[in-house]
Design a protein around this motif. Structure first.
Motif, PDB file in Angstrom:
ATOM      1  N   TRP A  62     118.619  37.919 -32.939  1.00 25.36           N
ATOM      2  CA  TRP A  62     118.818  38.891 -31.862  1.00 25.36           C
ATOM      3  C   TRP A  62     120.126  38.656 -31.107  1.00 25.36           C
ATOM      4  O   TRP A  62     120.466  39.434 -30.238  1.00 25.36           O
ATOM      5  CB  TRP A  62     117.646  38.860 -30.875  1.00 25.36           C
ATOM      6  N   SER A  63     120.879  37.597 -31.466  1.00 24.75           N
ATOM      7  CA  SER A  63     122.162  37.361 -30.811  1.00 24.75           C
ATOM      8  C   SER A  63     123.065  36.497 -31.669  1.00 24.75           C
ATOM      9  O   SER A  63     122.692  35.384 -32.057  1.00 24.75           O
ATOM     10  CB  SER A  63     121.961  36.677 -29.458  1.00 24.75           C
ATOM     11  N   GLU A  64     124.267  36.995 -31.952  1.00 30.73           N
ATOM     12  CA  GLU A  64     125.292  36.196 -32.614  1.00 30.73           C
ATOM     13  C   GLU A  64     125.874  35.158 -31.643  1.00 30.73           C
ATOM     14  O   GLU A  64     126.179  34.032 -32.023  1.00 30.73           O
ATOM     15  CB  GLU A  64     126.416  37.110 -33.124  1.00 30.73           C
ATOM     16  N   LEU A  65     126.037  35.545 -30.389  1.00 33.13           N
ATOM     17  CA  LEU A  65     126.639  34.654 -29.401  1.00 33.13           C
ATOM     18  C   LEU A  65     125.802  33.399 -29.179  1.00 33.13           C
ATOM     19  O   LEU A  65     126.332  32.291 -29.062  1.00 33.13           O
ATOM     20  CB  LEU A  65     126.827  35.401 -28.081  1.00 33.13           C
ATOM     21  N   ALA A 108     129.292  43.988 -30.122  1.00 32.89           N
ATOM     22  CA  ALA A 108     129.761  43.240 -28.961  1.00 32.89           C
ATOM     23  C   ALA A 108     128.559  42.683 -28.214  1.00 32.89           C
ATOM     24  O   ALA A 108     127.505  43.341 -28.134  1.00 32.89           O
ATOM     25  CB  ALA A 108     130.592  44.126 -28.039  1.00 32.89           C
ATOM     26  N   GLU A 109     128.726  41.477 -27.657  1.00 28.05           N
ATOM     27  CA  GLU A 109     127.694  40.842 -26.849  1.00 28.05           C
ATOM     28  C   GLU A 109     128.338  40.224 -25.612  1.00 28.05           C
ATOM     29  O   GLU A 109     129.484  39.752 -25.670  1.00 28.05           O
ATOM     30  CB  GLU A 109     126.953  39.749 -27.636  1.00 28.05           C
ATOM     31  N   TYR A 110     127.581  40.215 -24.527  1.00 23.72           N
ATOM     32  CA  TYR A 110     128.069  39.633 -23.276  1.00 23.72           C
ATOM     33  C   TYR A 110     126.902  38.933 -22.605  1.00 23.72           C
ATOM     34  O   TYR A 110     125.816  39.513 -22.455  1.00 23.72           O
ATOM     35  CB  TYR A 110     128.627  40.720 -22.362  1.00 23.72           C
ATOM     36  N   LEU A 111     127.105  37.675 -22.198  1.00 24.21           N
ATOM     37  CA  LEU A 111     126.024  36.903 -21.596  1.00 24.21           C
ATOM     38  C   LEU A 111     126.480  36.288 -20.280  1.00 24.21           C
ATOM     39  O   LEU A 111     127.537  35.655 -20.213  1.00 24.21           O
ATOM     40  CB  LEU A 111     125.536  35.805 -22.551  1.00 24.21           C
ATOM     41  N   GLN A 112     125.658  36.478 -19.242  1.00 28.23           N
ATOM     42  CA  GLN A 112     125.872  35.857 -17.943  1.00 28.23           C
ATOM     43  C   GLN A 112     124.871  34.714 -17.796  1.00 28.23           C
ATOM     44  O   GLN A 112     123.679  34.939 -17.604  1.00 28.23           O
ATOM     45  CB  GLN A 112     125.664  36.875 -16.818  1.00 28.23           C
ATOM     46  N   ARG A 116     128.542  24.730 -17.024  1.00 27.21           N
ATOM     47  CA  ARG A 116     128.188  25.532 -18.199  1.00 27.21           C
ATOM     48  C   ARG A 116     127.707  26.920 -17.772  1.00 27.21           C
ATOM     49  O   ARG A 116     126.738  27.444 -18.322  1.00 27.21           O
ATOM     50  CB  ARG A 116     127.081  24.831 -18.984  1.00 27.21           C
ATOM     51  N   ARG A 117     128.410  27.547 -16.840  1.00 30.00           N
ATOM     52  CA  ARG A 117     127.943  28.842 -16.350  1.00 30.00           C
ATOM     53  C   ARG A 117     129.027  29.914 -16.399  1.00 30.00           C
ATOM     54  O   ARG A 117     128.947  30.917 -15.690  1.00 30.00           O
ATOM     55  CB  ARG A 117     127.400  28.703 -14.930  1.00 30.00           C
ATOM     56  N   ASP A 118     130.051  29.742 -17.237  1.00 31.91           N
ATOM     57  CA  ASP A 118     131.057  30.793 -17.411  1.00 31.91           C
ATOM     58  C   ASP A 118     130.526  31.839 -18.386  1.00 31.91           C
ATOM     59  O   ASP A 118     129.915  31.505 -19.406  1.00 31.91           O
ATOM     60  CB  ASP A 118     132.360  30.188 -17.951  1.00 31.91           C
ATOM     61  N   ASN A 119     130.778  33.108 -18.083  1.00 31.22           N
ATOM     62  CA  ASN A 119     130.279  34.190 -18.933  1.00 31.22           C
ATOM     63  C   ASN A 119     130.845  34.083 -20.340  1.00 31.22           C
ATOM     64  O   ASN A 119     132.006  33.742 -20.538  1.00 31.22           O
ATOM     65  CB  ASN A 119     130.642  35.547 -18.334  1.00 31.22           C
ATOM     66  N   GLY A 120     129.997  34.381 -21.329  1.00 28.74           N
ATOM     67  CA  GLY A 120     130.420  34.332 -22.721  1.00 28.74           C
ATOM     68  C   GLY A 120     130.388  35.703 -23.364  1.00 28.74           C
ATOM     69  O   GLY A 120     129.657  36.602 -22.926  1.00 28.74           O
ATOM     70  N   TYR A 121     131.188  35.866 -24.419  1.00 25.20           N
ATOM     71  CA  TYR A 121     131.182  37.135 -25.148  1.00 25.20           C
ATOM     72  C   TYR A 121     131.404  36.895 -26.633  1.00 25.20           C
ATOM     73  O   TYR A 121     131.923  35.855 -27.057  1.00 25.20           O
ATOM     74  CB  TYR A 121     132.236  38.102 -24.613  1.00 25.20           C
ATOM     75  N   PHE A 122     130.993  37.880 -27.433  1.00 20.23           N
ATOM     76  CA  PHE A 122     131.165  37.863 -28.888  1.00 20.23           C
ATOM     77  C   PHE A 122     131.514  39.280 -29.319  1.00 20.23           C
ATOM     78  O   PHE A 122     130.811  40.232 -28.960  1.00 20.23           O
ATOM     79  CB  PHE A 122     129.876  37.400 -29.565  1.00 20.23           C
ATOM     80  N   VAL A 123     132.605  39.437 -30.082  1.00 15.49           N
ATOM     81  CA  VAL A 123     133.022  40.753 -30.603  1.00 15.49           C
ATOM     82  C   VAL A 123     133.333  40.605 -32.076  1.00 15.49           C
ATOM     83  O   VAL A 123     134.003  39.638 -32.489  1.00 15.49           O
ATOM     84  CB  VAL A 123     134.273  41.280 -29.868  1.00 15.49           C
ATOM     85  N   ARG A 124     132.847  41.534 -32.870  1.00 15.95           N
ATOM     86  CA  ARG A 124     133.090  41.478 -34.317  1.00 15.95           C
ATOM     87  C   ARG A 124     133.329  42.876 -34.880  1.00 15.95           C
ATOM     88  O   ARG A 124     132.624  43.837 -34.542  1.00 15.95           O
ATOM     89  CB  ARG A 124     131.922  40.829 -35.054  1.00 15.95           C
ATOM     90  N   ALA A 125     134.335  42.963 -35.766  1.00 16.77           N
ATOM     91  CA  ALA A 125     134.585  44.174 -36.544  1.00 16.77           C
ATOM     92  C   ALA A 125     134.441  43.827 -38.015  1.00 16.77           C
ATOM     93  O   ALA A 125     134.917  42.774 -38.457  1.00 16.77           O
ATOM     94  CB  ALA A 125     135.984  44.716 -36.271  1.00 16.77           C
TER      95      ALA A 125
END
Length: 456
Positions: free
Chosen positions: A339-342, A428-432, A441-450
């Motif tokens: 359910w999440s690549e990130l 695209a994924e974005y996690l807070q 360990r609380r900086d927002n993360g993201y994942f983008v793939r084409a």
């Protein structure tokens, strides 16, 4: 020189493809091939923007060639060759904490399928498969992926599988698995080199029953799974795959699991999928007592976009820090981005690559067919930890111990097929992150793939 190393396996596969095409025309083999091209951007791996390896930017090139030959009616041999290379823009080799990082990574050319199939031997309603093959049961929650280190390059199992068709639309599968921790066992990579695929050697048995007749339109499954883990000891638990070295500890012990699954219509436009499993045994010298639940309720909106709403709840028990036993759920052969690549890149903060455990997940999602060839999926996940366990060194450093909220995760996935030979997607994924993680360990993360995939 490194660019040449990157392209040689692809050139070799292309030459083999042309040779196979000619042979297929003469001898009636069936065959196929595909080429997958990916561009990946990942931000704040480990949820720490100050880390020199927090930013990832790389390309993946995977080529596969497969063919099958019917030896006799009911007897068949299938093989598939795979190669995947990578080119890293970020991180740079100088930023990686361990020596051996390859900016231009040329992986092995290996068989991820080499299986002999025998159907209805002696007239029995039985199918036998022996060799390297894919295994997927249910929706892949517990049995899908044996090689989490190579990241979707392959999902193969070295296994023997017997499938018996019974009366009443019932199917019974018995599977024996004998999986090496690396690619050093037959059939080894054709261009040499050994890569780690998982931290331990694994063997096991799966007994899986499935019925499609008791409830009209429904699947009813019941299963028993046994997994034995024997550590693949390497100096400092050092592993190597995808062009870089990393550390990851091995498991040992015996895990037993008994579970059931249902996928059924409830009423007009409503459908329920629910699965539960109980695990026991021993892991790393401690008694295991764990539980997992995975559910989805789907509503077909009945509009012109064929759109559907779904509501998920997943529970994976966590390790109780006040107990001498181990209650952390073992995902068995389910270490893949379900359910999440990130999150695949974040689980090592407390467990290992792709090893989801200690989780409550609530998900609300929407799927729509925007065009006949294009589908959009949008999801929101609220994530919590089941326990504030800080037993291991990684957990002590990365988990706050003060809260249980993992964070808010937003995902979007647009898939399209341009024609019979070309498909692609954008995701695209974005996690807070929440207060479950340590303050650094609380900086927002993201994942983008084409991705583009060419297939023949």
């Amino acid at each position: 020189m490194r660019c040449a190393r990157l392209t040689r396996p692809l050139a070799a596969l292309a030459a083999l493809l042309l040779a196979t095409q000619t042979q297929a025309a003469n001898d009636a083999f069936d065959w196929g091939a595909d080429l997958r091209l990916r561009q990946v951007f990942i931000g704040n791996v480990g949820f720490n923007s100050d880390s020199p390896t927090a930013e990832r930017n790389f390309q993946r090139y995977r080529a596969r060639l497969w063919g099958g030959y019917e030896i006799d009616p009911g007897a068949r041999l299938d093989a598939r060759l795979v190669w995947e290379g990578r080119h890293y823009l970020l991180p740079t080799p100088g930023d990686w904490p361990l020596p051996g990082f390859e900016r231009n990574y040329s992986g092995g050319v290996l068989f991820d399928r080499l299986v002999f199939t025998l159907e209805e031997p002696g007239g029995l309603p039985l199918t036998l498969k022996l060799g390297r093959q894919d295994l997927i049961f249910g929706n892949g929650w517990l049995v899908f992926e044996s090689s989490p280190f190579d990241g979707s390059r392959s999902i193969y199992f070295d296994a023997a599988r017997a499938t018996l068709a019974l009366a009443g639309d019932t199917q019974l599968d018995l599977v024996y698995i004998d999986q090496s921790a690396d690619t050093g066992r037959f059939p080894q990579a054709l261009n040499g080199g050994v890569e780690d695929q998982i931290e331990q050697h694994e063997s096991g048995v799966i007994l899986y029953a499935r019925n499609r007749a008791l409830i009209p339109g429904a699947d009813l499954d019941g299963y028993f799974i046994y997994k034995h883990a024997r550590p693949n000891d390497t100096p400092g638990n050092l592993r190597f795959n995808n062009g870089y070295p990393f550390t990851s500890p091995a498991d040992s012990g015996d895990v037993y699991a008994a579970g059931a699954r249902i996928d059924t219509p409830l009423a007009e436009r409503w459908r329920l999928r629910a699965e539960g499993v109980y695990e026991w045994g021993t892991r790393n010298g401690r008694d295991l007592d764990a539980l997992g639940i995975n559910t989805r309720l789907t509503l077909d909106l009945g509009d012109g976009l064929d759109s559907k709403l779904h509501l998920d709840y997943e529970y994976l028990s966590g390790d109780d820090p006040d107990s001498t036993g181990d209650q952390a759920f073992d995902p068995l052969w389910g270490r893949w981005p379900q359910w999440s690549e990130l999150m695949i890149y974040q689980w090592p903060l407390e467990t290992r690559v792709g090893e989801a455990s200690n989780l409550h997940r609530a998900n609300l999602g929407w799927i729509a067919q925007l065009l006949p060839s294009t589908r959009l999926t949008l999801d929101y996940h609220a994530l919590w930890a089941d326990q504030r366990s800080t037993r291991s060194a990684a957990q002590l450093a990365n988990i706050s111990g003060a809260g249980d909220f993992r964070g808010h995760l937003f995902t979007a996935w647009l898939k399209t097929r341009f024609n019979d030979h070309l498909a692609g997607h954008l995701m695209a994924e974005y996690l807070q992150p929440g207060d479950y993680y340590a303050a650094h360990r609380r900086d927002n993360g993201y994942f983008v793939r084409a991705e583009l995939t060419l297939s023949w």
